[in-house]
Design an enzyme around this catalytic site. Structure first.
Site, PDB file in Angstrom:
ATOM      1  N   LYS A  17       0.826  -1.201   0.000  1.00 53.94           N
ATOM      2  CA  LYS A  17       0.000   0.000   0.000  1.00 53.94           C
ATOM      3  C   LYS A  17       0.863   1.256   0.000  1.00 53.94           C
ATOM      4  O   LYS A  17       2.024   1.234   0.400  1.00 53.94           O
ATOM      5  CB  LYS A  17      -0.918   0.014   1.225  1.00 53.94           C
ATOM      6  CG  LYS A  17      -1.893  -1.152   1.258  1.00 53.94           C
ATOM      7  CD  LYS A  17      -2.804  -1.131   0.057  1.00 53.94           C
ATOM      8  CE  LYS A  17      -3.748  -2.318   0.062  1.00 53.94           C
ATOM      9  NZ  LYS A  17      -4.402  -2.531  -1.213  1.00 53.94           N
ATOM     10  N   CYS A  18       0.271   2.352  -0.441  1.00 56.06           N
ATOM     11  CA  CYS A  18       0.913   3.657  -0.486  1.00 56.06           C
ATOM     12  C   CYS A  18       1.543   3.973   0.860  1.00 56.06           C
ATOM     13  O   CYS A  18       0.899   3.743   1.886  1.00 56.06           O
ATOM     14  CB  CYS A  18      -0.130   4.703  -0.837  1.00 56.06           C
ATOM     15  SG  CYS A  18       0.481   6.385  -0.903  1.00 56.06           S
ATOM     16  N   PRO A  19       2.757   4.419   0.855  1.00 58.58           N
ATOM     17  CA  PRO A  19       3.637   4.852  -0.227  1.00 58.58           C
ATOM     18  C   PRO A  19       4.688   3.813  -0.618  1.00 58.58           C
ATOM     19  O   PRO A  19       5.660   4.129  -1.310  1.00 58.58           O
ATOM     20  CB  PRO A  19       4.317   6.079   0.374  1.00 58.58           C
ATOM     21  CG  PRO A  19       4.527   5.698   1.808  1.00 58.58           C
ATOM     22  CD  PRO A  19       3.291   4.885   2.164  1.00 58.58           C
ATOM     23  N   ASP A  44      -1.961  -1.166  -5.890  1.00 55.04           N
ATOM     24  CA  ASP A  44      -2.526  -0.098  -5.067  1.00 55.04           C
ATOM     25  C   ASP A  44      -2.964   1.043  -5.988  1.00 55.04           C
ATOM     26  O   ASP A  44      -2.148   1.553  -6.758  1.00 55.04           O
ATOM     27  CB  ASP A  44      -1.488   0.402  -4.063  1.00 55.04           C
ATOM     28  CG  ASP A  44      -2.027   1.495  -3.160  1.00 55.04           C
ATOM     29  OD1 ASP A  44      -3.264   1.596  -3.024  1.00 55.04           O
ATOM     30  OD2 ASP A  44      -1.220   2.241  -2.594  1.00 55.04           O
TER      31      ASP A  44
END
Length: 78
Positions: A17-19, A44
């Protein structure tokens, strides 16, 4: 390269997931010379804006292709 040939990813960030996808890409690209092509997979949705934004800020060129549940990015380092 034939359109039917899918390059082996240099970074498979699926499930991250981000980042994390863009951080992984930045680490991978850090010591590579200009002209190097990197192939990245990510699923993502935030990566679709994060990776191109990072590439623009660093002077790289990125293209993306949506493939089912993930997106494939080709990044040519500038």
């Amino acid at each position: 390269m034939s359109p039917d040939v899918v390059p082996t990813p240099d970074l498979d960030a699926c499930g991250q997931k981000c980042p994390l996808p863009v951080i992984g890409l930045a680490r991978l690209a850090r010591d590579l010379p200009a002209g190097t092509t990197l192939h990245v997979l990510a699923d993502d949705p935030a990566a679709e804006s994060d990776i191109p934004a990072w590439a623009r800020m660093r002077g790289h060129v990125v293209t993306l292709e949506r493939r089912g549940g993930h997106t494939a990015y080709t990044v040519v380092l500038g």
